[in-house]
Design a protein around this motif. Structure first.
Motif, PDB file in Angstrom:
ATOM      1  N   ILE A   1       1.108  -1.280  -0.052  1.00  0.00           N
ATOM      2  CA  ILE A   1      -0.219   0.134   0.115  1.00  0.00           C
ATOM      3  C   ILE A   1       0.963   1.257   0.001  1.00  0.00           C
ATOM      4  CG2 ILE A   1      -1.653   1.429   1.085  1.00  0.00           C
ATOM      5  CD1 ILE A   1      -1.978  -1.490   2.868  1.00  0.00           C
ATOM      6  N   SER A   2       0.811   2.131  -1.204  1.00  0.00           N
ATOM      7  CA  SER A   2       1.595   3.178  -0.985  1.00  0.00           C
ATOM      8  C   SER A   2       1.254   4.156   0.009  1.00  0.00           C
ATOM      9  CB  SER A   2       1.483   4.126  -2.503  1.00  0.00           C
ATOM     10  OG  SER A   2       0.196   4.395  -2.457  1.00  0.00           O
ATOM     11  N   LEU A   3       2.070   4.798   0.779  1.00  0.00           N
ATOM     12  CA  LEU A   3       1.646   5.794   1.578  1.00  0.00           C
ATOM     13  C   LEU A   3       0.763   6.787   1.335  1.00  0.00           C
ATOM     14  CD1 LEU A   3       5.089   6.429   3.526  1.00  0.00           C
ATOM     15  CD2 LEU A   3       3.377   4.696   3.934  1.00  0.00           C
ATOM     16  N   GLU A   4       0.760   7.167   0.130  1.00  0.00           N
ATOM     17  CA  GLU A   4      -0.421   8.188  -0.341  1.00  0.00           C
ATOM     18  C   GLU A   4      -1.709   7.578  -0.375  1.00  0.00           C
ATOM     19  OE1 GLU A   4       2.472   7.468  -2.217  1.00  0.00           O
ATOM     20  OE2 GLU A   4       3.685   9.326  -1.539  1.00  0.00           O
ATOM     21  N   GLU A   5      -1.836   6.271  -0.537  1.00  0.00           N
ATOM     22  CA  GLU A   5      -3.147   5.609  -0.552  1.00  0.00           C
ATOM     23  C   GLU A   5      -3.544   4.986   0.811  1.00  0.00           C
ATOM     24  OE1 GLU A   5      -3.108   2.990  -3.865  1.00  0.00           O
ATOM     25  OE2 GLU A   5      -2.507   4.336  -5.311  1.00  0.00           O
ATOM     26  N   LEU A   6      -2.516   5.003   1.847  1.00  0.00           N
ATOM     27  CA  LEU A   6      -3.067   4.421   3.113  1.00  0.00           C
ATOM     28  C   LEU A   6      -4.051   5.098   3.792  1.00  0.00           C
ATOM     29  CD1 LEU A   6      -2.293   2.173   5.143  1.00  0.00           C
ATOM     30  CD2 LEU A   6      -0.611   3.454   6.046  1.00  0.00           C
ATOM     31  N   ARG A   7      -5.172   4.543   4.111  1.00  0.00           N
ATOM     32  CA  ARG A   7      -6.455   4.978   4.869  1.00  0.00           C
ATOM     33  C   ARG A   7      -6.684   4.126   5.969  1.00  0.00           C
ATOM     34  NH1 ARG A   7      -4.583   8.200   2.006  1.00  0.00           N
ATOM     35  NH2 ARG A   7      -5.671   9.297   0.038  1.00  0.00           N
ATOM     36  N   TYR A   8      -6.322   3.227   6.381  1.00  0.00           N
ATOM     37  CA  TYR A   8      -6.932   2.184   7.177  1.00  0.00           C
ATOM     38  C   TYR A   8      -5.914   1.571   7.680  1.00  0.00           C
ATOM     39  CZ  TYR A   8     -10.732   2.699   3.842  1.00  0.00           C
ATOM     40  OH  TYR A   8     -11.986   3.243   3.022  1.00  0.00           O
ATOM     41  N   TRP A   9      -5.981   1.464   9.078  1.00  0.00           N
ATOM     42  CA  TRP A   9      -4.791   1.015   9.947  1.00  0.00           C
ATOM     43  C   TRP A   9      -5.269   0.797  11.410  1.00  0.00           C
ATOM     44  CZ3 TRP A   9      -4.080   5.916   8.131  1.00  0.00           C
ATOM     45  CH2 TRP A   9      -4.223   6.929   8.954  1.00  0.00           C
ATOM     46  N   SER A  10      -4.597  -0.002  12.259  1.00  0.00           N
ATOM     47  CA  SER A  10      -5.387  -0.164  13.523  1.00  0.00           C
ATOM     48  C   SER A  10      -4.074   0.368  14.752  1.00  0.00           C
ATOM     49  CB  SER A  10      -5.408  -1.641  14.209  1.00  0.00           C
ATOM     50  OG  SER A  10      -5.299  -1.957  15.408  1.00  0.00           O
ATOM     51  N   VAL A  11      -4.514   1.377  15.402  1.00  0.00           N
ATOM     52  CA  VAL A  11      -3.702   1.803  16.489  1.00  0.00           C
ATOM     53  C   VAL A  11      -3.355   0.851  17.308  1.00  0.00           C
ATOM     54  CG1 VAL A  11      -3.310   3.520  18.371  1.00  0.00           C
ATOM     55  CG2 VAL A  11      -4.838   4.294  16.134  1.00  0.00           C
ATOM     56  N   ASP A  12      -4.248   0.017  17.950  1.00  0.00           N
ATOM     57  CA  ASP A  12      -3.837  -1.189  18.799  1.00  0.00           C
ATOM     58  C   ASP A  12      -3.021  -2.267  18.429  1.00  0.00           C
ATOM     59  OD1 ASP A  12      -5.630   0.340  20.724  1.00  0.00           O
ATOM     60  OD2 ASP A  12      -7.290  -0.869  19.952  1.00  0.00           O
ATOM     61  N   LEU A  13      -3.143  -2.418  17.312  1.00  0.00           N
ATOM     62  CA  LEU A  13      -2.423  -3.618  16.535  1.00  0.00           C
ATOM     63  C   LEU A  13      -1.050  -3.095  15.747  1.00  0.00           C
ATOM     64  CD1 LEU A  13      -5.167  -6.050  15.579  1.00  0.00           C
ATOM     65  CD2 LEU A  13      -3.822  -6.212  17.284  1.00  0.00           C
ATOM     66  N   GLN A  14      -1.156  -1.743  15.616  1.00  0.00           N
ATOM     67  CA  GLN A  14      -0.001  -1.165  14.782  1.00  0.00           C
ATOM     68  C   GLN A  14       0.099  -1.936  13.321  1.00  0.00           C
ATOM     69  OE1 GLN A  14       1.984   2.033  15.535  1.00  0.00           O
ATOM     70  NE2 GLN A  14       0.017   1.983  16.552  1.00  0.00           N
ATOM     71  N   GLU A  15      -1.167  -2.023  12.664  1.00  0.00           N
ATOM     72  CA  GLU A  15      -1.120  -2.637  11.478  1.00  0.00           C
ATOM     73  C   GLU A  15      -1.835  -1.880  10.467  1.00  0.00           C
ATOM     74  OE1 GLU A  15      -1.338  -7.558  12.690  1.00  0.00           O
ATOM     75  OE2 GLU A  15      -3.165  -6.423  12.107  1.00  0.00           O
ATOM     76  N   ALA A  16      -1.422  -1.984   8.959  1.00  0.00           N
ATOM     77  CA  ALA A  16      -2.026  -1.350   7.971  1.00  0.00           C
ATOM     78  C   ALA A  16      -2.966  -2.315   7.094  1.00  0.00           C
ATOM     79  CB  ALA A  16      -0.770  -0.751   7.098  1.00  0.00           C
ATOM     80  N   TYR A  17      -3.836  -1.730   6.595  1.00  0.00           N
ATOM     81  CA  TYR A  17      -5.027  -2.507   5.795  1.00  0.00           C
ATOM     82  C   TYR A  17      -5.062  -2.008   4.519  1.00  0.00           C
ATOM     83  CZ  TYR A  17      -5.638  -3.985  10.531  1.00  0.00           C
ATOM     84  OH  TYR A  17      -5.534  -4.453  11.803  1.00  0.00           O
ATOM     85  N   ALA A  18      -5.265  -2.767   3.418  1.00  0.00           N
ATOM     86  CA  ALA A  18      -5.539  -2.244   2.115  1.00  0.00           C
ATOM     87  C   ALA A  18      -6.809  -1.610   1.912  1.00  0.00           C
ATOM     88  CB  ALA A  18      -5.100  -3.180   1.136  1.00  0.00           C
ATOM     89  N   THR A  19      -7.862  -2.051   2.566  1.00  0.00           N
ATOM     90  CA  THR A  19      -9.233  -1.651   2.168  1.00  0.00           C
ATOM     91  C   THR A  19     -10.032  -1.980   3.739  1.00  0.00           C
ATOM     92  OG1 THR A  19      -9.987  -3.964   1.796  1.00  0.00           O
ATOM     93  CG2 THR A  19      -9.320  -2.721   0.008  1.00  0.00           C
ATOM     94  N   ALA A  20     -11.162  -1.270   3.499  1.00  0.00           N
ATOM     95  CA  ALA A  20     -12.158  -1.066   4.779  1.00  0.00           C
ATOM     96  C   ALA A  20     -12.603  -2.324   5.045  1.00  0.00           C
ATOM     97  CB  ALA A  20     -13.317  -0.017   4.497  1.00  0.00           C
ATOM     98  N   ASP A  21     -12.590  -3.392   4.188  1.00  0.00           N
ATOM     99  CA  ASP A  21     -13.166  -4.596   3.972  1.00  0.00           C
ATOM    100  C   ASP A  21     -12.317  -5.603   4.978  1.00  0.00           C
ATOM    101  OD1 ASP A  21     -15.664  -4.210   3.071  1.00  0.00           O
ATOM    102  OD2 ASP A  21     -15.131  -4.964   1.112  1.00  0.00           O
ATOM    103  N   LEU A  22     -10.991  -5.378   4.641  1.00  0.00           N
ATOM    104  CA  LEU A  22      -9.997  -6.195   5.407  1.00  0.00           C
ATOM    105  C   LEU A  22      -9.576  -5.641   6.772  1.00  0.00           C
ATOM    106  CD1 LEU A  22      -7.334  -6.342   2.405  1.00  0.00           C
ATOM    107  CD2 LEU A  22      -8.714  -8.229   3.349  1.00  0.00           C
ATOM    108  N   ALA A  23      -9.834  -4.227   6.996  1.00  0.00           N
ATOM    109  CA  ALA A  23      -9.716  -3.786   8.387  1.00  0.00           C
ATOM    110  C   ALA A  23     -10.746  -4.401   9.335  1.00  0.00           C
ATOM    111  CB  ALA A  23      -9.798  -2.155   8.319  1.00  0.00           C
ATOM    112  N   THR A  24     -11.891  -4.335   8.620  1.00  0.00           N
ATOM    113  CA  THR A  24     -13.059  -4.907   9.520  1.00  0.00           C
ATOM    114  C   THR A  24     -12.880  -6.274   9.677  1.00  0.00           C
ATOM    115  OG1 THR A  24     -14.877  -3.354   8.464  1.00  0.00           O
ATOM    116  CG2 THR A  24     -15.845  -5.179   9.347  1.00  0.00           C
ATOM    117  N   LYS A  25     -12.368  -7.227   8.573  1.00  0.00           N
ATOM    118  CA  LYS A  25     -12.356  -8.571   8.763  1.00  0.00           C
ATOM    119  C   LYS A  25     -11.227  -8.734  10.069  1.00  0.00           C
ATOM    120  CE  LYS A  25     -10.197 -12.472   6.200  1.00  0.00           C
ATOM    121  NZ  LYS A  25      -9.739 -13.198   5.174  1.00  0.00           N
ATOM    122  N   ARG A  26     -10.189  -8.134  10.025  1.00  0.00           N
ATOM    123  CA  ARG A  26      -9.062  -8.365  10.912  1.00  0.00           C
ATOM    124  C   ARG A  26      -9.906  -7.920  12.372  1.00  0.00           C
ATOM    125  NH1 ARG A  26      -5.583 -10.151  13.775  1.00  0.00           N
ATOM    126  NH2 ARG A  26      -3.666  -9.240  14.173  1.00  0.00           N
TER     127      ARG A  26
END
Length: 67
Positions: A37-62
């Motif tokens: 995920i390019s930093l310019e396109e990064l929109r979804y992450w978890s503060v608690d897990l310190q992880e990045a996600y490519a899409t909202a669906d993947l963030a929700t799944k995690r």
């Protein structure tokens, strides 16, 4: 051999309103799918897990995996 920073993954610290670059690079890998995920396109992450996600669906799944 020197590598261009665009060839290296960045290391970020994720906060509630943004992220801070710890190690320069132009992308991070999605914690669920592994896709870059390019930093310019990064929109979804978890503060608690310190992880990045490519899409909202993947963030929700995690997030649902942790329940």
């Amino acid at each position: 051999m020197l590598m261009n920073s665009s060839e290296n993954a960045a290391t970020l610290m994720y906060g509630p309103n943004g992220f801070r670059v710890i190690k320069p690079g132009h992308f991070v890998n999605c914690a669920v799918s592994g896709v870059p995920i390019s930093l310019e396109e990064l929109r979804y992450w978890s503060v608690d897990l310190q992880e990045a996600y490519a899409t909202a669906d993947l963030a929700t799944k995690r997030a649902l995996e942790d329940q």
